[in-house]
Design an enzyme around this catalytic site. Structure first.
Site, mmCIF file in Angstrom:
data_model
loop_
_atom_site.group_PDB
_atom_site.id
_atom_site.type_symbol
_atom_site.label_atom_id
_atom_site.label_comp_id
_atom_site.label_asym_id
_atom_site.label_seq_id
_atom_site.Cartn_x
_atom_site.Cartn_y
_atom_site.Cartn_z
ATOM 1 N N ASN A 10 0.570 54.465 32.715
ATOM 2 C CA ASN A 10 1.004 54.555 31.316
ATOM 3 C C ASN A 10 2.445 55.038 31.189
ATOM 4 O O ASN A 10 2.885 55.399 30.093
ATOM 5 C CB ASN A 10 0.061 55.461 30.512
ATOM 6 C CG ASN A 10 0.026 56.897 31.046
ATOM 7 O OD1 ASN A 10 0.892 57.319 31.812
ATOM 8 N ND2 ASN A 10 -0.993 57.650 30.648
ATOM 9 N N ASP A 18 1.806 63.304 31.411
ATOM 10 C CA ASP A 18 0.762 62.801 30.519
ATOM 11 C C ASP A 18 -0.437 63.754 30.472
ATOM 12 O O ASP A 18 -0.441 64.813 31.108
ATOM 13 C CB ASP A 18 0.325 61.396 30.946
ATOM 14 C CG ASP A 18 -0.038 61.305 32.428
ATOM 15 O OD1 ASP A 18 -0.501 62.317 32.998
ATOM 16 O OD2 ASP A 18 0.133 60.219 33.022
ATOM 17 N N ASP A 76 5.706 73.583 13.325
ATOM 18 C CA ASP A 76 7.133 73.512 13.617
ATOM 19 C C ASP A 76 7.970 73.642 12.339
ATOM 20 O O ASP A 76 7.532 73.271 11.252
ATOM 21 C CB ASP A 76 7.410 72.162 14.291
ATOM 22 C CG ASP A 76 8.849 71.969 14.679
ATOM 23 O OD1 ASP A 76 9.299 72.666 15.598
ATOM 24 O OD2 ASP A 76 9.522 71.130 14.056
ATOM 25 N N GLU A 82 6.710 78.613 13.036
ATOM 26 C CA GLU A 82 8.019 78.840 13.641
ATOM 27 C C GLU A 82 9.026 79.174 12.547
ATOM 28 O O GLU A 82 9.349 78.327 11.721
ATOM 29 C CB GLU A 82 8.483 77.592 14.398
ATOM 30 C CG GLU A 82 9.853 77.766 15.041
ATOM 31 C CD GLU A 82 10.538 76.454 15.372
ATOM 32 O OE1 GLU A 82 11.320 76.426 16.344
ATOM 33 O OE2 GLU A 82 10.318 75.459 14.648
#
Length: 623
Positions: free
Chosen positions: A150, A172, A337, A366
């Protein structure tokens, strides 16, 4: 206007003309997406909003017939390629698929089978992460490549190029799965990977913070099913999973950008306008409204369109997306975030809705600021003068991070050095719950700890001890345990370098120890011992904190509860230092002794303690 905004305007104009004029040559209605793609019976909130997208889908009339499911309302927007279906899912609704039919003038034109699942047992009571945990932050693309098949996906723009620091390197989900025993063995109990959802941007797509599909794991990491299996495998080894979610923005290649539901789906400007990053404007009673707008509505960068959470349909979409991932994958928490860049009222509602479904879930925001007051403003339980009621259980403690680096590097005097550690903790009176803050030595946006501390082994271990024993929820960045390095100035690609041994053929392997230097092995073992000891230290998890003002290059504090007591001593001095332990009368008696949790050395603490130079001691106290 920028080229991007001109294209957006043209796309919106074309879609609206197609939706309203409907010439005889117009294509037949189609159905491309229904999101959320599935849902569950038995959620606390029975309402469910479905976003339906397809060519001229608004020309059709949706209908359904299923026991317990009611179509309450259909909302059409300015773009005729969208419908929003507001359903009610009764608690006794049978699980399984039901049909949504879309009827036109000639009868049923389209059909969609929507599935309702049964929730896992005690899903609503899942435990979030807390002070008993230690978080391991990793960048999936840079951690380990478990499946080379992948590395490059034909349908996604950016191919793998490991020689490019800013490119994709091939890490991954399978690579993470192969390292679960290592992570658990190190003593970590939570994994926080940077975002995993599809990031089909033409370049710099590896970090994940510019999502192009909020319901799909990036195929270069694996599949949605792979993610769920990884979380389950981690849970079987005592490790929880924290999802990194972005509410503020998407990637410029997100599928919405080809066909926006409405003009106000984004915060749009006549020309590209970057956020002013002045987070204090949200709290400042004297701030100009235009400055507040410049902070929340400005774009982070020109490839990250800024979402307008004041649009109620988008707000509900984002809330449901977060809930969907928690329920689908079995998460223990969320790291959000660029937290304060989103609409303030929406943020309170988002966190409140998650806690409505999962009362013990942990969300951490954050907020990159050196001001404890700004951090405290957002934590649940804070009484704010402006009446804002926050719902976030936790926030990232950036003041702690900055103080840690300063304290270890600066010379010792009345205004710097270890006194900075004392002062940052002294501001705990501002926080509703300082024990729930996430404390950290660095992350994917900062220089590596070992490099920031001038590659000083003693100071690096001192930072590790402080992080593992101070109040809060400690987080370490992957590779800190083997002294990974980076430039001191910000360089994202190099800070997020590949974990040694994560790729076949790596000459250095952090798991097996192959190629590690003596200092790397010793530091890795030091942190392994420290964190595994911490697992059985309830005084550190939930105990109180008492600290003493730093003196002569030393800082002493205690973590204690009714059943145990831990003494921590940081000695920055280049020589051995003798402490008069009678100073710590509140914590120590004339017959007190301590055992070093790393070396198992016993120390008598009745009158004095000789602390080796440039050392951090962690002592379990006995009487």
């Amino acid at each position: 206007m920028t080229l991007l905004h001109r294209l957006l305007a043209l796309v919106l104009l074309a879609s609206n003309l197609a939706a309203h004029s409907q010439p005889s040559s117009a294509p037949a209605p189609s159905l491309e997406r229904v999101e959320p793609p599935t849902w569950w019976v038995g959620m606390q909130r029975t309402a469910l909003q479905l976003m339906v997208h397809g060519q001229r889908i608004a020309d059709l009339r949706p209908e359904l017939s299923h026991p317990g499911v009611t179509l309450r309302e259909v909302t059409r927007v300015e773009n005729g390629n969208y419908l929003f279906l507001n359903l009610d899912i009764a608690p006794d609704t049978p699980v399984g698929a039901f049909e949504i039919r879309f009827r036109g003038g000639q009868g049923v034109v389209l059909r969609h089978h929507y599935t309702l699942h049964a929730r896992e047992a005690r899903s609503a009571q899942r435990q979030g992460f807390g002070p008993k945990d230690v978080i391991y932050l990793l960048v999936p693309d840079r951690f380990a490549n478990g499946a080379a098949s992948n590395d490059t996906v034909a349908t996604l723009s950016e191919a793998t190029n490991r020689s490019d620091p800013g490119g994709r390197h091939g890490g991954d989900l399978q690579g993470i799965a192969q390292h679960l025993d290592y992570i658990a063995g190190m003593g970590f109990t939570q994994i926080w990977p940077t975002p995993l959802t599809e990031n089909n941007q033409p370049k710099h797509s590896y970090h994940g913070y510019a999502s192009t599909d909020l319901y799909q794991i990036d195929a270069r990491f694996g599949s949605n099913e792979d993610y769920r299996a990884l979380v389950a495998a981690a849970r079987s080894k005592g490790i929880g999973f924290i999802a990194d979610i972005v509410l503020n923005h998407i990637g410029s290649s997100h599928w919405w950008m080809r066909d926006l539901p409405a003009r106000d789906w984004l915060n749009q400007w006549e020309r590209f306008t970057e956020t002013n990053h002045k987070r204090s404007t949200l709290l400042d009673p004297n701030a100009a409204p235009s400055d507040r707008k410049g902070f929340t509505d400005g774009w982070f960068v020109n490839t990250m369109p800024d979402l307008n959470q004041r649009n109620p349909l988008l707000a509900e979409y984002l809330i449901q997306n977060s809930i969907w991932w928690v329920e689908y994958a079995g998460l223990s928490g969320i790291r959000e975030d660029t937290f304060s860049y989103s609409d303030k009222g929406f943020l309170a509602n988002w966190a409140g809705r998650l806690l409505q479904e999962y009362s013990q879930l942990t969300m951490v925001g954050e907020e990159w600021t050196s001001s404890p007051a700004l951090i405290a403003y957002w934590q649940r339980g804070k009484r704010n003068d402006d009446g804002f009621v926050p719902n976030m259980p936790s926030m990232m403690d950036f003041p702690f991070y900055e103080a840690l680096h300063h304290a270890l590097l600066a010379p010792e005097d009345h205004a710097s050095g270890l006194g900075k550690l004392y002062e940052v903790v002294a501001h705990d009176f501002l926080y509703p719950d300082p024990a729930r803050l996430v404390i950290f030595e660095g992350n994917h946006d900062t220089s590596r700890l070992f490099s920031a501390l001038n590659e000083d082994l003693a100071l690096t271990r001192m930072a590790m001890v402080y992080l593992a024993t101070m109040r809060g929820i400690p987080q370490f960045f992957y590779g800190t345990e083997v002294l990974m390095t980076s430039p001191k100035q910000r360089d994202d690609g190099l800070v997020r370098a590949d974990f040694p041994g994560g790729w076949p053929g790596d000459r250095v392997n952090a798991v097996t120890g192959q190629g590690l230097t003596g200092a790397q092995r010793e530091t890795q073992q030091f942190l392994r011992q420290l964190l595994n000891w911490r697992k059985g230290a309830p005084a550190v998890h939930h105990g109180k904190l008492m600290h003493y003002t730093p003196q002569q290059g030393t800082y002493v504090y205690f973590r204690y509860n009714d059943s145990g007591k831990v003494m921590v001593v940081l000695n920055k001095n280049a020589t051995d230092t003798t402490l008069d332990t009678r100073r710590f009368v509140e914590m120590l008696g004339p017959k007190s002794w301590g055992r070093d949790v790393i070396k198992q050395t016993r120390y008598e603490l009745g009158q004095s303690l000789l602390v080796p130079a440039r050392t951090a001691l962690v002592l379990e106290i006995g009487q």
